[in-house]
Write an enzyme that holds these catalytic residues in place. Sequence first.
Site, PDB file in Angstrom:
ATOM      1  N   GLU A 198      32.665  32.933  38.929  1.00  0.00           N
ATOM      2  CA  GLU A 198      33.356  31.785  39.526  1.00  0.00           C
ATOM      3  C   GLU A 198      32.407  30.685  39.976  1.00  0.00           C
ATOM      4  O   GLU A 198      32.852  29.563  40.295  1.00  0.00           O
ATOM      5  CB  GLU A 198      34.197  32.252  40.727  1.00  0.00           C
ATOM      6  N   CYS A 235      31.333  40.982  43.043  1.00  0.00           N
ATOM      7  CA  CYS A 235      30.002  41.090  43.646  1.00  0.00           C
ATOM      8  C   CYS A 235      29.981  42.097  44.800  1.00  0.00           C
ATOM      9  O   CYS A 235      30.171  43.278  44.583  1.00  0.00           O
ATOM     10  CB  CYS A 235      29.479  39.718  44.062  1.00  0.00           C
ATOM     11  N   HIS A 254      28.886  36.666  39.538  1.00  0.00           N
ATOM     12  CA  HIS A 254      29.684  35.571  40.097  1.00  0.00           C
ATOM     13  C   HIS A 254      30.158  34.631  38.991  1.00  0.00           C
ATOM     14  O   HIS A 254      29.691  33.487  38.891  1.00  0.00           O
ATOM     15  CB  HIS A 254      28.870  34.787  41.121  1.00  0.00           C
TER      16      HIS A 254
END
Length: 313
Positions: free
Chosen positions: A237, A142, A235
């Site tokens: 994660e 990001c 993102h």
Amino acid sequence: MPIRIPDQLPASDVLREENIFIMPLSRASTQEIRPLRVLILNLMPKKIETETQFLRLLSNSPLQVDVELLRIDDRPSKNTPTEHLDNFYRQFEMVKGRNFDGLIITGAPLGLVQFEDVIYWDHLKTIMEWANKHVTSTLYVCWAAQAGLKLLYDLPKRTRKDKLSGVYNHEIHNPYHPILRGFDDTFLAPHSRYADFSQEYLAEHTDLDVLATSDVAGVYLAATKDKRNVFVTGHPEYDAHTLHNEYIRDLGEGMEPVIPINYYPNNNPDNKPVASWRSHGHLLFSNWLNYCVYQQTPYDLDHFSEDNFTKDD
């Protein structure tokens, strides 16, 4: 194989409850296996939450991974206990003389801040430059992707008028690229950023392999031809609730955030969001570890050399 983390790290209990195999350092030290050494530079405010998210993705690999956590500086944190930082995080001075198989640089809530106004910008540049000589492959996530593109290609910051927030559909561009091995032709991934990454702009100003894009979100995944630098603009994660928490936070701060796209069932924030990107996130990190790190790194990290790496055609 498991990830190896300090015995008392809070993420240990969370991941064990999810039936993820965590090997404490006390046990790992008795095994004659050369684990991959991965450093995570955590720039996010809520460090415990972020480290747990990344450790979860790193755990889903047959490779044994020894993870160390790095902080950008010694300034007090508003969101993470000082004791946690002192016990589990290293300063750059403590690691700069070593080599690592992989480095992950997380995002940061700095989308509207100019690079030169970021308080730790010079230090971050130093770490990124160090990584080129001491790390086999670096994964920029990001905001870090935007920072990495500035350092490596001198790309100026490009910012959207409105924040990009939601879960977007992406299309892969080269199914035979190692990072995309096993990917479906299309996949979902979350974004939460102001940065703008257009495919045309990256094609004009860089020699990156653009691997996955979205009609709405732009470039999602790109890599240098030697796979030593991998850029993820979203993102993968994120937990199921992370976008929701950000949305509620922005509402509480008096902002007028747009409801995250394609996130809540029926686009209703009262409905529990569903994580539709989890399998993609695990596959992305597994491929990065295998094809960008494990298959390129020297067995003896003391023999690390930039000359060891070849570029794909």
